[in-house]
Design an enzyme around this catalytic site. Structure first.
Site, PDB file in Angstrom:
ATOM      1  N   HIS A 146       0.827  -1.212   0.000  1.00 48.34           N
ATOM      2  CA  HIS A 146       0.000   0.000   0.000  1.00 48.34           C
ATOM      3  C   HIS A 146       0.859   1.259   0.000  1.00 48.34           C
ATOM      4  O   HIS A 146       0.394   2.333  -0.388  1.00 48.34           O
ATOM      5  CB  HIS A 146      -1.005  -0.006   1.166  1.00 48.34           C
ATOM      6  CG  HIS A 146      -0.453   0.304   2.513  1.00 48.34           C
ATOM      7  ND1 HIS A 146      -0.175  -0.669   3.452  1.00 48.34           N
ATOM      8  CD2 HIS A 146      -0.159   1.479   3.116  1.00 48.34           C
ATOM      9  CE1 HIS A 146       0.262  -0.105   4.569  1.00 48.34           C
ATOM     10  NE2 HIS A 146       0.290   1.217   4.396  1.00 48.34           N
ATOM     11  N   ASP A 177       0.379  -7.720   1.665  1.00 50.16           N
ATOM     12  CA  ASP A 177       0.771  -6.309   1.653  1.00 50.16           C
ATOM     13  C   ASP A 177       2.299  -6.186   1.604  1.00 50.16           C
ATOM     14  O   ASP A 177       2.940  -5.698   2.539  1.00 50.16           O
ATOM     15  CB  ASP A 177       0.204  -5.609   2.892  1.00 50.16           C
ATOM     16  CG  ASP A 177       0.294  -4.093   2.815  1.00 50.16           C
ATOM     17  OD1 ASP A 177       0.571  -3.565   1.722  1.00 50.16           O
ATOM     18  OD2 ASP A 177       0.067  -3.444   3.852  1.00 50.16           O
ATOM     19  N   GLN A 184       0.951   5.839  12.162  1.00 48.84           N
ATOM     20  CA  GLN A 184       0.949   6.416  10.827  1.00 48.84           C
ATOM     21  C   GLN A 184       2.337   6.917  10.458  1.00 48.84           C
ATOM     22  O   GLN A 184       2.994   7.579  11.248  1.00 48.84           O
ATOM     23  CB  GLN A 184      -0.068   7.571  10.754  1.00 48.84           C
ATOM     24  CG  GLN A 184      -1.505   7.107  10.879  1.00 48.84           C
ATOM     25  CD  GLN A 184      -2.337   8.035  11.736  1.00 48.84           C
ATOM     26  OE1 GLN A 184      -1.846   8.999  12.297  1.00 48.84           O
ATOM     27  NE2 GLN A 184      -3.611   7.719  11.850  1.00 48.84           N
ATOM     28  N   GLY A 185       2.788   6.572   9.263  1.00 49.47           N
ATOM     29  CA  GLY A 185       4.130   6.925   8.818  1.00 49.47           C
ATOM     30  C   GLY A 185       5.115   5.785   8.978  1.00 49.47           C
ATOM     31  O   GLY A 185       6.192   5.796   8.400  1.00 49.47           O
ATOM     32  N   ASP A 186       4.742   4.759   9.782  1.00 53.43           N
ATOM     33  CA  ASP A 186       5.590   3.583   9.966  1.00 53.43           C
ATOM     34  C   ASP A 186       5.283   2.491   8.950  1.00 53.43           C
ATOM     35  O   ASP A 186       6.026   1.506   8.860  1.00 53.43           O
ATOM     36  CB  ASP A 186       5.410   3.010  11.378  1.00 53.43           C
ATOM     37  CG  ASP A 186       6.023   3.899  12.443  1.00 53.43           C
ATOM     38  OD1 ASP A 186       7.095   4.483  12.178  1.00 53.43           O
ATOM     39  OD2 ASP A 186       5.425   4.037  13.520  1.00 53.43           O
ATOM     40  N   SER A 187       4.191   2.622   8.211  1.00 58.06           N
ATOM     41  CA  SER A 187       3.821   1.623   7.215  1.00 58.06           C
ATOM     42  C   SER A 187       5.016   1.232   6.356  1.00 58.06           C
ATOM     43  O   SER A 187       5.791   2.085   5.920  1.00 58.06           O
ATOM     44  CB  SER A 187       2.728   2.165   6.289  1.00 58.06           C
ATOM     45  OG  SER A 187       1.460   1.965   6.813  1.00 58.06           O
TER      46      SER A 187
END
Length: 276
Positions: free
Chosen positions: A88, A134, A223-226
């Site tokens: 993603h 993913d 959020q931002g660690d994906s």
């Protein structure tokens, strides 16, 4: 309506960064940042409950930006010219707009290298983080000198035993909905059993996913660690994928289970190394 709103919290892509680069994102990704696309409703934020980490201890940790330098995801070097990340993240914008920053602990610094991406491979079954697969591999436009991570044997599940302490690292948010960290951070989270994770998430798939976190919450990726790494020692066991908010009780982080994809990741990284 309430169910859809809950799903919108799961992605660990930095939504603030995504909004900042919205003009350069493909239509599907722009829709995702507004919560109108199912394919992007499961990305999430930064390291919650952790501490600053040294890039020298995690030389394989990298982060993704757009061409203007806006960070939105993490990744991990698997060879001198290939990075594994979440699908993603890899599909959030056009290949020509993607950049990989390696060897830089502080986003405000000038150390390390910034590379372009020449090819993006995503696991063929990927459609949505909540459905698994993913995983993506990015080919870099040059070789970098930082040590790559180790990958687990595809048949070895010992690293996934319940209670195994793992480390998640990244440049994501330090609180659900909070400000993004500009320096690399790390946190320790225990691996959660498949049975327990299935109770937390009805769509949990033990073949393609693994959960990690404390029952009481408090420590998590965000959020931002994906796309960033979940590690046992220097072995990559997971890729930050999705979850329900960040660091909530009874809602552990969900990661792509790397052992399932180790052979594909190795094959893709070797293809890229042969080009040099």
């Amino acid at each position: 309506m309430a169910k859809h709103a809950r799903r919108d919290r799961r992605f660990r892509l930095t939504l603030a960064a995504a909004a900042a680069v919205a003009a350069s994102l493909p239509i599907a990704a722009v829709a995702a940042t507004s919560g109108s696309s199912d394919s992007a409703t499961q990305a999430r934020p930064y390291i919650v409950g952790g501490q600053e980490a040294s890039i020298q201890d995690y030389p394989y940790a990298v982060y993704l930006t757009d061409s203007k330098g806006n960070q939105f995801c993490g990744g991990t070097l698997v060879s001198s010219s290939a990075v594994v990340t979440a699908a993603h993240c890899a599909t959030a914008m056009s290949e020509s707009n993607l950049r990989v920053v390696a060897g830089r602990q502080d986003e405000n610094g000038s150390g390390g290298v910034v590379t372009k991406v020449t090819d993006v491979w995503t696991e063929p079954g990927y459609s949505d983080p909540g459905k698994g697969d993913d995983v993506a591999v990015l080919s870099l436009d040059r070789q970098v000198s930082y040590r790559p991570v180790s990958l687990p044997d595809s048949s070895d599940q010992s690293l996934y035993r319940e209670g195994t302490n793992a480390t998640v690292v990244g440049w994501g948010r330090t609180a659900d909905g909070g400000a993004r960290s500009e320096v690399l951070r790390k946190a320790t989270v225990p691996v959660v059993s498949d049975a327990s994770c299935s109770q937390s998430y009805s769509n949990y798939d033990a073949k393609s996913m693994v959960c990690a976190g404390y029952p009481q919450g408090g420590t998590d990726a965000c959020q931002g660690d994906s796309g960033g790494p979940l590690l046992v020692g220097d072995t990559l066991i997971g890729i930050v994928s999705w979850g329900d908010g960040c660091a909530q009780a009874g809602k552990p982080g969900v990661y792509a289970r790397v052992s399932t994809y180790a052979n594909d990741i190795k094959a893709q990284s070797q293809k890229r190394s042969l080009l040099w």
